[in-house]
Design a protein around this motif. Structure first.
Motif, PDB file in Angstrom:
ATOM      1  N   UNK A 287       0.843  -1.194   0.000  1.00 25.78           N
ATOM      2  CA  UNK A 287       0.000   0.000   0.000  1.00 25.78           C
ATOM      3  C   UNK A 287       0.880   1.245   0.000  1.00 25.78           C
ATOM      4  N   UNK A 288       0.917   2.012  -1.094  1.00 30.12           N
ATOM      5  CA  UNK A 288       1.665   3.268  -1.103  1.00 30.12           C
ATOM      6  C   UNK A 288       1.057   4.271  -0.114  1.00 30.12           C
ATOM      7  N   UNK A 289       1.900   4.882   0.688  1.00 32.24           N
ATOM      8  CA  UNK A 289       1.446   5.876   1.664  1.00 32.24           C
ATOM      9  C   UNK A 289       1.647   7.292   1.129  1.00 32.24           C
ATOM     10  N   UNK A 290       2.706   7.480   0.359  1.00 33.42           N
ATOM     11  CA  UNK A 290       2.971   8.804  -0.199  1.00 33.42           C
ATOM     12  C   UNK A 290       4.081   8.727  -1.224  1.00 33.42           C
ATOM     13  N   UNK A 291       4.230   9.781  -2.015  1.00 28.46           N
ATOM     14  CA  UNK A 291       5.270   9.830  -3.043  1.00 28.46           C
ATOM     15  C   UNK A 291       6.014  11.158  -2.990  1.00 28.46           C
ATOM     16  N   UNK A 292       7.232  11.137  -3.520  1.00 29.87           N
ATOM     17  CA  UNK A 292       8.039  12.346  -3.605  1.00 29.87           C
ATOM     18  C   UNK A 292       8.904  12.271  -4.861  1.00 29.87           C
ATOM     19  N   UNK A 293       8.873  13.321  -5.673  1.00 28.80           N
ATOM     20  CA  UNK A 293       9.721  13.393  -6.852  1.00 28.80           C
ATOM     21  C   UNK A 293      11.049  14.032  -6.471  1.00 28.80           C
ATOM     22  N   UNK A 294      12.152  13.332  -6.717  1.00 29.43           N
ATOM     23  CA  UNK A 294      13.475  13.893  -6.401  1.00 29.43           C
ATOM     24  C   UNK A 294      14.147  14.488  -7.631  1.00 29.43           C
ATOM     25  N   UNK A 295      13.685  14.110  -8.823  1.00 32.98           N
ATOM     26  CA  UNK A 295      14.148  14.754 -10.058  1.00 32.98           C
ATOM     27  C   UNK A 295      13.080  14.550 -11.123  1.00 32.98           C
ATOM     28  N   UNK A 296      12.957  15.535 -12.009  1.00 35.41           N
ATOM     29  CA  UNK A 296      11.928  15.424 -13.044  1.00 35.41           C
ATOM     30  C   UNK A 296      12.301  16.225 -14.283  1.00 35.41           C
ATOM     31  N   UNK A 297      12.072  15.624 -15.426  1.00 35.03           N
ATOM     32  CA  UNK A 297      12.120  16.309 -16.708  1.00 35.03           C
ATOM     33  C   UNK A 297      11.013  15.692 -17.560  1.00 35.03           C
ATOM     34  N   UNK A 298      10.838  16.211 -18.733  1.00 32.82           N
ATOM     35  CA  UNK A 298       9.767  15.712 -19.598  1.00 32.82           C
ATOM     36  C   UNK A 298      10.000  14.258 -20.009  1.00 32.82           C
ATOM     37  N   UNK A 299      11.251  13.824 -19.989  1.00 31.56           N
ATOM     38  CA  UNK A 299      11.588  12.482 -20.458  1.00 31.56           C
ATOM     39  C   UNK A 299      12.009  11.514 -19.361  1.00 31.56           C
ATOM     40  N   UNK A 300      12.258  11.997 -18.152  1.00 29.88           N
ATOM     41  CA  UNK A 300      12.731  11.112 -17.088  1.00 29.88           C
ATOM     42  C   UNK A 300      12.333  11.660 -15.722  1.00 29.88           C
ATOM     43  N   UNK A 301      12.194  10.758 -14.760  1.00 26.57           N
ATOM     44  CA  UNK A 301      11.836  11.167 -13.400  1.00 26.57           C
ATOM     45  C   UNK A 301      12.351  10.133 -12.414  1.00 26.57           C
ATOM     46  N   UNK A 302      12.662  10.596 -11.221  1.00 28.03           N
ATOM     47  CA  UNK A 302      12.988   9.698 -10.117  1.00 28.03           C
ATOM     48  C   UNK A 302      11.975   9.954  -9.008  1.00 28.03           C
ATOM     49  N   UNK A 303      11.281   8.904  -8.602  1.00 29.23           N
ATOM     50  CA  UNK A 303      10.197   9.032  -7.632  1.00 29.23           C
ATOM     51  C   UNK A 303      10.416   8.073  -6.471  1.00 29.23           C
ATOM     52  N   UNK A 304      10.283   8.586  -5.263  1.00 38.15           N
ATOM     53  CA  UNK A 304      10.321   7.752  -4.069  1.00 38.15           C
ATOM     54  C   UNK A 304       8.891   7.453  -3.636  1.00 38.15           C
ATOM     55  N   UNK A 305       8.613   6.172  -3.356  1.00 39.57           N
ATOM     56  CA  UNK A 305       7.283   5.760  -2.917  1.00 39.57           C
ATOM     57  C   UNK A 305       7.400   5.156  -1.520  1.00 39.57           C
ATOM     58  N   UNK A 306       6.815   5.811  -0.564  1.00 42.14           N
ATOM     59  CA  UNK A 306       6.795   5.323   0.819  1.00 42.14           C
ATOM     60  C   UNK A 306       5.652   4.321   0.934  1.00 42.14           C
ATOM     61  N   UNK A 307       5.962   3.118   1.384  1.00 43.25           N
ATOM     62  CA  UNK A 307       4.972   2.029   1.372  1.00 43.25           C
ATOM     63  C   UNK A 307       4.859   1.321   2.715  1.00 43.25           C
ATOM     64  N   UNK A 308       3.710   0.720   2.914  1.00 48.43           N
ATOM     65  CA  UNK A 308       3.505  -0.241   3.984  1.00 48.43           C
ATOM     66  C   UNK A 308       2.797  -1.434   3.360  1.00 48.43           C
ATOM     67  N   UNK A 309       2.489  -2.433   4.155  1.00 55.06           N
ATOM     68  CA  UNK A 309       1.789  -3.579   3.578  1.00 55.06           C
ATOM     69  C   UNK A 309       1.782  -4.777   4.499  1.00 55.06           C
ATOM     70  N   UNK A 310       1.161  -5.854   4.025  1.00 55.67           N
ATOM     71  CA  UNK A 310       1.072  -7.111   4.754  1.00 55.67           C
ATOM     72  C   UNK A 310       1.799  -8.185   3.957  1.00 55.67           C
ATOM     73  N   UNK A 311       2.678  -8.944   4.627  1.00 52.93           N
ATOM     74  CA  UNK A 311       3.535  -9.895   3.938  1.00 52.93           C
ATOM     75  C   UNK A 311       3.746 -11.153   4.775  1.00 52.93           C
ATOM     76  N   UNK A 312       3.649 -12.305   4.127  1.00 51.28           N
ATOM     77  CA  UNK A 312       3.868 -13.571   4.812  1.00 51.28           C
ATOM     78  C   UNK A 312       2.920 -14.637   4.309  1.00 51.28           C
TER      79      UNK A 312
END
Length: 281
Positions: free
Chosen positions: A188-213
């Motif tokens: 489950x994504x909790x939030x996102x943050x763009x650390x770099x962006x152009x029209x052709x490329x982007x770097x995005x951080x996705x803060x997540x939680x979830x259930x696993x096992x």
């Protein structure tokens, strides 16, 4: 780190953790994963009293928010000019995309918000139970990654998620659990943050939680919660955002709540009954 090491090969977390990890999206690295670790509840600093107080505060805030809804008129003009009325983490309200490719949302707009929406949905697929199933994995890789990375990643994924590896986490060579058990990897994504962006490329951080096992009798990997941040480098290709590379890190993780632990049957039932979402920034 070598794929054969059960403790320190990037497939498992250290200190007794049971995180399974995705192969490195950039052809090598030390912190990229697939299914996050099983978090421990030891060392908990919270108390039932603290949780009760926080619960009361949350209810009070909810009541205040409801009371201040008013008649729907814009109260921006009356707000304190020294205080921001919006924040960089506020949702935009834009609708999710309508299209899907191989069951994964696709057709994101060519802008910064579109890149964040794409990264959120891609994180859900990359850290899912489907990534462990050979047939489904091929569809995911070919759908999410840029064309010149697909062949390399298919080979790397297949070597990483070998029959031996899957057996260690209780799955057969098709990525399926034993009869009567349900393998869970719901991100489950909790939030996102763009650390770099152009029209052709982007770097995005996705803060997540979830259930696993694994939910079921005699499981050695019970379902638990985890928090992690997945960083995706995206490139605009074939009229959509595609993944060029990815990496991960633990956290940020809040203090564990004092929740009543559900039974394996309740977890398995929830996984089958509650569907996922298409995420939009």
């Amino acid at each position: 780190m070598s794929p054969g090491d059960e403790r320190n090969d990037g497939l498992f977390g250290g200190s007794g953790e049971t995180r399974t990890r995705l192969p490195e999206g950039e052809g090598g690295g030390d912190d990229v994963y697939g299914v996050p670790r099983r978090s421990t509840r030891s060392g908990r600093t919270s108390s039932r009293g603290l949780v009760t107080v926080v619960g009361v505060v949350v209810l009070l805030l909810a009541a205040i928010a409801f009371a201040n809804r008013g008649d729907g008129e814009d109260d921006t003009a009356s707000a304190d000019p020294k205080k921001p009325t919006t924040t960089s983490t506020s949702p935009t309200g834009k609708k999710p995309v309508d299209g899907k490719t191989a069951g994964i949302p696709s057709g994101f707009p060519r802008d910064e918000q579109g890149a964040q929406s794409a990264a959120s949905n891609y994180a859900v697929s990359l850290v899912s139970a489907d990534i462990l199933k050979p047939t489904r994995r091929v569809e995911i890789v070919r759908s999410l990654f840029i064309a010149d990375k697909v062949s390399e990643l298919e080979s790397t994924f297949n070597k990483t998620y070998s029959k031996e590896f899957l057996g260690k986490i209780g799955l057969n060579e098709k990525g399926e659990p034993a009869p009567g058990q349900t393998y869970v990897s719901r991100t489950v994504p909790v939030g996102t943050k763009t650390t770099s962006y152009s029209k052709d490329a982007a770097t995005v951080e996705v803060w997540c939680t979830g259930a696993f096992g694994t939910a079921g009798e005699d499981t050695t990997n019970p379902v638990s919660n985890d928090w992690f941040t997945l960083t995706l480098k995206l490139r605009w290709a074939d009229d959509d955002w595609k993944v060029e590379s990815f990496r991960s890190k633990d956290g940020p993780a809040p203090v564990n709540g004092d929740n009543k632990i559900s039974t394996a049957d309740e977890i398995a039932k929830a996984i089958h009954e509650y569907g996922g979402f298409t995420y939009a920034r």
